[in-house]
Design an enzyme around this catalytic site. Sequence first.
Site, mmCIF file in Angstrom:
data_model
loop_
_atom_site.group_PDB
_atom_site.id
_atom_site.type_symbol
_atom_site.label_atom_id
_atom_site.label_comp_id
_atom_site.label_asym_id
_atom_site.label_seq_id
_atom_site.Cartn_x
_atom_site.Cartn_y
_atom_site.Cartn_z
ATOM 1 N N THR A 1 0.833 -1.202 0.000
ATOM 2 C CA THR A 1 0.000 0.000 0.000
ATOM 3 C C THR A 1 0.864 1.248 0.000
ATOM 4 O OG1 THR A 1 -1.817 1.150 1.100
ATOM 5 C CG2 THR A 1 -0.240 0.054 2.531
ATOM 6 N N ARG A 2 0.273 2.360 -0.513
ATOM 7 C CA ARG A 2 0.945 3.668 -0.421
ATOM 8 C C ARG A 2 0.030 4.625 0.310
ATOM 9 N NH1 ARG A 2 -1.939 5.209 -5.345
ATOM 10 N NH2 ARG A 2 -1.859 7.372 -4.709
ATOM 11 N N HIS B 1 -6.925 2.072 6.335
ATOM 12 C CA HIS B 1 -8.206 2.284 6.998
ATOM 13 C C HIS B 1 -8.799 0.920 7.333
ATOM 14 C CE1 HIS B 1 -7.715 6.452 6.193
ATOM 15 N NE2 HIS B 1 -7.586 6.239 4.901
ATOM 16 N N HIS C 1 -8.924 -1.756 4.631
ATOM 17 C CA HIS C 1 -7.651 -2.420 4.320
ATOM 18 C C HIS C 1 -7.368 -3.544 5.319
ATOM 19 C CE1 HIS C 1 -6.953 1.723 2.659
ATOM 20 N NE2 HIS C 1 -6.596 0.998 1.627
ATOM 21 N N ARG D 1 -8.543 -3.428 -5.814
ATOM 22 C CA ARG D 1 -9.031 -2.622 -6.934
ATOM 23 C C ARG D 1 -7.962 -1.615 -7.365
ATOM 24 N NH1 ARG D 1 -11.342 2.703 -5.270
ATOM 25 N NH2 ARG D 1 -10.531 1.979 -3.304
#
Length: 577
Positions: A198-199, A203, A206, A292
């Site tokens: 992730t970047r 939340h 996730h 996504r």
Amino acid sequence: MSASFISAHGGHLVDLLVEEDRAIDLREASRDWLSIDLTQRQVSDLELLLNGGFSPLTSFMGRSDYESVCQRMRLSDGTLWSIPIVLDISDVVAAKLGGGEFLALRDPEGVMLASLEVHEVWQPDRREEAELVYGTVDSLHPGVDYLFNKTGSHYVSGVLEGLRLPVHYDFSELRCSPAELRAEFSSLGWRKVAGFQTRNPMHRAHVEITRRAAVEADANLLIHPVVGMTKAGDVDHFTRVRAYKSVMSRYPRNTAKLGLLNLAMRMAGPRSALWHTIIRKNHGCTHFIIGRDHAGPGKDGDGVDFYGRYDAQEMVLAHEGELGMTVVPFRNMVYLADENRFVAFDAVPDGKRVLNISGTELRSRLTEGRDIPSWFTYPEVERELRKTHPPRSKQGFTVFFTGLSGSGKSTIANAVRVKLMEIGGRPVTLLDGDIVRTNLSSELGFSREHRALNIHRIGFVASEITKNGGIALCAPIAPYDSVRKDNRSLISPLGGFVLVYVSTPLEVCERRDRKGLYAKARAGLIKEFTGVSDPYEVPEDSDLDIDTTGLTPEEAANMVILHLEEIGFIGGKHSSN
Ligand code: PPS
């Protein structure tokens, strides 16, 4: 030179760091070599080449591998690899290289990290590279923008030897190399590990996705955020890492590990997803979670997404077997309000109330100090985000007054200064034209170049003040539109930037002639005088126009204060006043 590390997770791991004796020899020899200071992106690429994160690569790519990767997503020996890893240099450096020389590769502080024995130097077709790798030549794509505007004209390749890994002073305990992670997984008995890239701050959705992925794959988790170059406008990695650390307690004990990856992202959607999967395999993962729009750069000039929402998933799924990695695909997750749970958007039962908060909505809630619901973000994550994204009423800002000499800039700026000091809460600095010319720009005159330099200096100081939560009031003439715009784009991302055009007409300024300068200018005693013998470009992007002809300083200052209130920089429920 190249040690190997075989484990259940992935195969041969490249290690390009040389023994200490060799490093000493190379450092000594390098006194006679050409040196290049690597960019942040090149340092990240080098780190992953040296520590095996980019295995099986053993150097920056040569021409045949580069062309083969661009055209068919494979190295010239057929191995799957989707992103060119090349070392770009300027034409000036390229002209000095014929082949056979050595290059010293240094970090931006000058520390020598590696040596490169030059075998090939060539000039790539960057347009073709953009089309093949990114599927577009639109500079709104950050990868394309980097390629067209920030990349040297030539690529160089050869034999790479590593002297040392780049130094990181932050979160060093979390920056694990591929070998360290593999060793740790093995000692913990983690046979299956699902990697999550992730970047963004994590939340609740996730955390839900990763927890479910772990259950689905019957695997442990590697939360592996990118802390190298991500996309402009992303939350800075310091904030994100504090937030990741705080959220780790949401996973069952000893089931998940947090590690940081110093990767420079390319935002190439499907090709990036494939690359990210290979990198995770090298870091000991057996599974990779892809949600996504993985590594998506957003929308093109026509407002259309560069890549389809699930293109990245499909690309990696199509190569799963060859990669020896299992994809754990996830659809977009949404929150079922009445059931307090997350589901994939295509599995929402009929008639159920669904909630979601977009990134834009989250940013505006932070900026305006509005609540962020706990179903969306865990409170510990919200706390970290609020520290670096305070509401506007606590952010720093710059009010940049521009206008002719004698228009009233300094008088208004001073009155605004006093009013802001009365309100309190933030330190206020006045950068008046005369003050700056005495203290910062005393050697400068009034040529176009000198005026631009003067205004850029003011912009730099104001940006530092704004970044650190203070208020900068600037009151130079600043006659050039492009230079004012430079300051806006420098300062806006750090807090507020308000351009006030003090539009008092020339006749009025000249009539006032407080310093007697207009008279001297008309008499030809002062050259290049703004409005008389030098241009003033009227701003078309001002946030507020004030003509002081019929106003008292008090009234003019009030207009500024009211504007600041209106846009939320003073007042507000999170303000200390
Ligand atoms: S600039 O163009 O923004 O760099 O100018 P600035 O730093 O604001 O300096 C303007 C003040 O310098 C005095 N001064 C002149 N102004 C304009 N043109 C010429 N040639 C010139 N020579 C001296 C003048 O007092 C300006 O102050 P203000 O406060 O604007 O009247």
